[in-house]
Design an enzyme around this catalytic site. Structure first.
Site, mmCIF file in Angstrom:
data_model
loop_
_atom_site.group_PDB
_atom_site.id
_atom_site.type_symbol
_atom_site.label_atom_id
_atom_site.label_comp_id
_atom_site.label_asym_id
_atom_site.label_seq_id
_atom_site.Cartn_x
_atom_site.Cartn_y
_atom_site.Cartn_z
ATOM 1 N N GLU A 116 0.845 -1.203 0.000
ATOM 2 C CA GLU A 116 0.000 0.000 0.000
ATOM 3 C C GLU A 116 0.871 1.241 0.000
ATOM 4 O O GLU A 116 2.078 1.179 0.277
ATOM 5 C CB GLU A 116 -0.960 -0.013 1.193
ATOM 6 N N HIS A 244 -9.489 10.428 1.738
ATOM 7 C CA HIS A 244 -8.993 9.357 0.868
ATOM 8 C C HIS A 244 -9.037 9.864 -0.564
ATOM 9 O O HIS A 244 -10.014 10.501 -0.972
ATOM 10 C CB HIS A 244 -9.868 8.105 1.010
ATOM 11 N N ARG A 291 -1.302 9.754 1.255
ATOM 12 C CA ARG A 291 -2.689 10.080 0.888
ATOM 13 C C ARG A 291 -2.943 11.572 0.739
ATOM 14 O O ARG A 291 -3.665 11.984 -0.162
ATOM 15 C CB ARG A 291 -3.628 9.573 1.973
ATOM 16 N N HIS A 353 -12.203 10.451 5.099
ATOM 17 C CA HIS A 353 -12.023 9.012 5.304
ATOM 18 C C HIS A 353 -11.677 8.636 6.736
ATOM 19 O O HIS A 353 -12.211 7.688 7.281
ATOM 20 C CB HIS A 353 -10.896 8.554 4.373
ATOM 21 N N ARG A 388 -2.356 9.683 8.490
ATOM 22 C CA ARG A 388 -2.276 8.246 8.807
ATOM 23 C C ARG A 388 -1.650 7.458 7.669
ATOM 24 O O ARG A 388 -2.002 7.639 6.498
ATOM 25 C CB ARG A 388 -3.696 7.732 9.039
HETATM 26 C C1 LIG Z 1 -14.469 2.242 3.629
HETATM 27 C C2 LIG Z 1 -13.346 2.148 4.644
HETATM 28 C C3 LIG Z 1 -12.220 1.383 4.383
HETATM 29 C C4 LIG Z 1 -11.184 1.284 5.314
HETATM 30 N N1 LIG Z 1 -10.109 0.468 5.041
HETATM 31 C C5 LIG Z 1 -9.178 0.282 6.013
HETATM 32 C C6 LIG Z 1 -8.129 -0.662 5.829
HETATM 33 O O1 LIG Z 1 -8.058 -1.351 4.822
HETATM 34 N N2 LIG Z 1 -7.228 -0.807 6.848
HETATM 35 C C7 LIG Z 1 -7.276 -0.086 7.999
HETATM 36 O O2 LIG Z 1 -6.431 -0.273 8.883
HETATM 37 N N3 LIG Z 1 -8.272 0.812 8.197
HETATM 38 C C8 LIG Z 1 -9.221 1.001 7.233
HETATM 39 N N4 LIG Z 1 -10.229 1.894 7.454
HETATM 40 C C9 LIG Z 1 -10.312 2.603 8.739
HETATM 41 C C10 LIG Z 1 -10.785 1.625 9.805
HETATM 42 O O3 LIG Z 1 -11.795 0.803 9.275
HETATM 43 C C11 LIG Z 1 -11.328 2.353 11.025
HETATM 44 O O4 LIG Z 1 -10.472 3.355 11.438
HETATM 45 C C12 LIG Z 1 -11.490 1.374 12.184
HETATM 46 O O5 LIG Z 1 -12.232 0.272 11.759
HETATM 47 C C13 LIG Z 1 -12.181 2.045 13.357
HETATM 48 O O6 LIG Z 1 -12.469 1.053 14.298
HETATM 49 P P1 LIG Z 1 -13.177 1.446 15.656
HETATM 50 O O7 LIG Z 1 -13.364 0.179 16.402
HETATM 51 O O8 LIG Z 1 -12.448 2.545 16.295
HETATM 52 O O9 LIG Z 1 -14.593 2.056 15.206
HETATM 53 P P2 LIG Z 1 -15.763 1.442 14.337
HETATM 54 O O10 LIG Z 1 -15.358 0.195 13.674
HETATM 55 O O11 LIG Z 1 -16.300 2.515 13.471
HETATM 56 O O12 LIG Z 1 -16.860 1.065 15.427
HETATM 57 C C14 LIG Z 1 -17.603 2.067 16.074
HETATM 58 C C15 LIG Z 1 -18.651 1.418 16.924
HETATM 59 O O13 LIG Z 1 -19.249 2.392 17.764
HETATM 60 C C16 LIG Z 1 -20.654 2.293 17.698
HETATM 61 N N5 LIG Z 1 -21.222 3.596 18.065
HETATM 62 C C17 LIG Z 1 -20.983 4.816 17.539
HETATM 63 N N6 LIG Z 1 -21.674 5.759 18.195
HETATM 64 C C18 LIG Z 1 -22.364 5.130 19.176
HETATM 65 C C19 LIG Z 1 -23.261 5.550 20.204
HETATM 66 N N7 LIG Z 1 -23.613 6.839 20.374
HETATM 67 N N8 LIG Z 1 -23.788 4.616 21.028
HETATM 68 C C20 LIG Z 1 -23.490 3.299 20.875
HETATM 69 N N9 LIG Z 1 -22.638 2.842 19.916
HETATM 70 C C21 LIG Z 1 -22.088 3.753 19.096
HETATM 71 C C22 LIG Z 1 -20.909 1.844 16.282
HETATM 72 O O14 LIG Z 1 -22.211 1.323 16.150
HETATM 73 C C23 LIG Z 1 -19.799 0.802 16.147
HETATM 74 O O15 LIG Z 1 -20.188 -0.386 16.771
HETATM 75 C C24 LIG Z 1 -11.275 2.009 6.525
HETATM 76 C C25 LIG Z 1 -12.399 2.785 6.795
HETATM 77 C C26 LIG Z 1 -13.440 2.861 5.866
HETATM 78 C C27 LIG Z 1 -14.646 3.689 6.175
#
Ligand SMILES: Cc1cc2nc3c(=O)[nH]c(=O)nc-3n(C[C@H](O)[C@H](O)[C@H](O)COP(=O)(O)OP(=O)(O)OC[C@H]3O[C@@H](n4cnc5c(N)ncnc54)[C@H](O)[C@@H]3O)c2cc1C
Length: 534
Positions: A116, A244, A291, A353, A388
């Site tokens: 990447e 992104h 990026r 993103h 990032r």
């Molecule tokens: C399309 C896309 C592609 C990506 N590709 C990559 C990749 O290839 N590699 C990489 O490392 N990163 C990638 N990323 C970034 C990465 O996916 C995220 O940064 C990471 O998954 C965030 O994880 P998290 O557990 O912090 O939050 P999330 O996975 O977003 O989880 C958030 C959680 O909080 C809950 N929530 C939110 N607000 C509330 C509330 N008020 N009350 C109760 N629950 C709530 C949601 O329902 C969810 O369960 C990508 C992101 C996107 C959008």
């Protein structure tokens, strides 16, 4: 009302990993809430490119160097070392052995590492282009085996319960701010419950949905950041929003991410009339530049020449059969909207993103508020600095989710059990005087206003004038929203709108305050002309 040792808000990779660690102790009681009906739904679910492993000719030091280079001088070296040293082993332990995820292997039977942008080695583990989906399925299935984890869906956290704010004791005003759980809105029952906890972990993910163009799903509206801000937590680096470079620009599939892995496999950006342009912006890295550089290059091409999009050509660099096996989801989604990526280039635009800033945390995920931890995209460990490096965020969620779980478990021992506030210490949710039902049309309209303000005034290229304008308009909207909020029956949409306008202000104010271009925060009126301009 519910009580628990640990309340985790968010079931993405960060929250689920923290829960898995804590659940290992059968005495520990954990409540994991998500506002979604499906616990897999999250930003984590949509990750395509993959997660960082340790490539064949790779080392922790090489990864640290790549993270620091992408972070444009603002990444915290200690955080990068933690991720690079602990991440690859933890990935094997949690994702492969506990969650049973099988990452792609090549024909020789060895793990297949992807390339990447801005990575000096091939080190990205993936499951086709649906890595996040496979990770979430594995993690949630693993969690469901633990009877001491209660997974609550359709449950939106509204506000943290903090002292002195919610305390009935006047002397609490003299103590440091501390967290004792959260008020949680039951979306189906339409009522708010207290969930009292000895420790709370915010794992609510990103903020992409406050921008008009984004790759993020609808839940990424910054709820956790807004809750923490209202409670008085320290927030840092909020100006660093990563855009992104390549989201699909076709009606009906706007924002669908076209992974960086395509450029890693040789795809080239072209103007709509077929001319490559990245060499002019980054002679060294070309299409694999960081990026922020690629996103601003595309933005500049579009602005200068009036293009509505640019093209990404994979078809000339990979066989159709390989494209279909390596990128099955991207192939299928593009096909659905009439583009055959094995034969023709893909129209793409930049989109919000990833949030590099967040709630300031230490090496163990602890925030500036007692008993409150934050992990994953809602937090700021310092790892990403001003920009990032691709595929570091899933690994950061895994490493800090685990670290927070370890730190919390270490707080308690056989003779020192978690202290949960008594029911009578915390007031119930006051719904008296709320007469109106919330109007979805009004909420949607205000949300679109926020998204447009953020896209046009707080987007890829910012200036003091644009940011001041954004702040004036957002303040007005925030006043209107607060008045509406005080009179209206709660709904998930209203909670999101109130949070979105708060988060939009946090980002805009940080962006106006920082007059120096760096990484993904670019100001046309930068005081020093910027570190890495076009
Ligand atoms: C399309 C896309 C592609 C990506 N590709 C990559 C990749 O290839 N590699 C990489 O490392 N990163 C990638 N990323 C970034 C990465 O996916 C995220 O940064 C990471 O998954 C965030 O994880 P998290 O557990 O912090 O939050 P999330 O996975 O977003 O989880 C958030 C959680 O909080 C809950 N929530 C939110 N607000 C509330 C509330 N008020 N009350 C109760 N629950 C709530 C949601 O329902 C969810 O369960 C990508 C992101 C996107 C959008």
């Amino acid at each position: 009302m519910k009580t628990t040792d640990v309340l985790i808000i968010g079931s993405g990779i960060a929250g689920a990993t923290a829960a898995l660690k804590l659940a290992e102790n059968p005495r520990r009681r954990i409540i994991l809430v998500t506002r979604e009906e499906d616990p897999h739904e999250s930003n984590s679910r949509y990750a395509q490119g993959g997660i960082i492993g340790r490539g064949e000719d790779d080392s922790a030091d090489l990864l640290v160097a790549d993270i620091l280079a992408a972070g444009a001088g603002a990444s915290l070296p200690r955080a990068a070392h933690i991720l690079a040293e602990e991440g690859p082993d933890l990935l094997q332990e949690v994702l492969v052995r506990t969650a049973g995820i099988t990452f792609d292997h090549g024909k020789d039977g060895d793990v297949e590492y992807g390339q990447e942008a801005a990575h000096s080695r091939r080190r990205i583990l993936h499951v086709g282009d649906g890595t996040g989906k496979a990770i979430m399925q594995g993690l949630i299935a693993a969690l469901q085996k633990y009877p001491n984890v209660e997974l609550l869906t359709d449950a939106t956290a509204v506000d943290l319960i903090t002292y002195p704010h919610h305390s009935r004791d006047p002397l609490a005003a003299y103590a440091p701010i501390s967290c004792h759980g959260a008020y949680v809105f039951d979306r189906k029952g339409k009522s708010v419950h207290r969930t009292l906890a000895a420790v709370t972990i915010l794992a609510t993910g990103g903020i992409g949905r406050i921008f008009r163009n984004t790759t993020n799903p609808p839940g990424a509206r910054g709820d956790g950041l807004a809750m923490a801000s209202r409670a008085g937590a320290r927030i840092v680096n909020a100006e660093y929003v990563q855009f992104h470079p390549t989201a699909l620009s076709v009606p009906g599939a706007e924002g669908f991410l076209i992974s960086e892995a395509l450029r890693g496999e040789g795809a080239i950006l072209l103007t709509p009339d077929g001319q490559p342009f990245m060499e002019r912006y980054s002679p060294e890295w070309k299409d694999l530049a960081p990026r922020d550089v690629v996103a601003r290059a595309i933005h500049t091409e579009m602005e200068t020449h009036g293009y509505s999009y640019v093209m990404l050509d994979l078809a000339s660099h990979m066989t159709p059969a390989r494209i279909k096996t390596r990128f099955p989801n991207i192939y299928a989604e593009c096909r659905r909207v009439g583009i055959d990526i094995t034969r023709e280039p893909i129209p793409v635009v930049p989109a919000a993103h990833y949030f590099c800033g967040g709630i300031a945390v230490d090496e163990w995920g602890h925030t500036s508020i007692e008993n409150l931890y934050a992990v994953g995209e809602v937090s700021c460990t310092g790892l990403h600095g001003a920009n990032r490096l691709a595929s570091t965020s899933l690994l950061e969620g895994l490493v800090w989710g685990r670290r927070a779980g370890c730190a919390i478990e270490a707080l308690w021992s056989a003779d020192q059990e978690p202290v949960i506030p008594a029911r009578n210490d915390i007031p119930g949710w006051d719904e008296s005087g709320l007469t109106k039902d919330s109007d979805p049309a009004l909420i949607q309209g205000d949300m679109q206003t926020i998204q447009n303000i953020m896209w046009h005034y707080v987007g890829l290229i910012r200036s003091g004038d644009l940011l001041s304008r954004a702040i004036r308009e957002l303040r007005h909207l925030q006043n209107e929203t607060e008045t509406f909020y005080r009179k209206t029956k709660l709904s998930d949409g209203l909670i999101g709108l109130r949070n979105a306008v708060e988060v939009a202000l946090i980002v805009s104010q940080a962006a106006r305050h920082n007059r120096q271009s760096r990484g993904c925060h670019f100001r046309s009126d930068s005081v020093d002309g910027g570190d890495r301009l076009l």
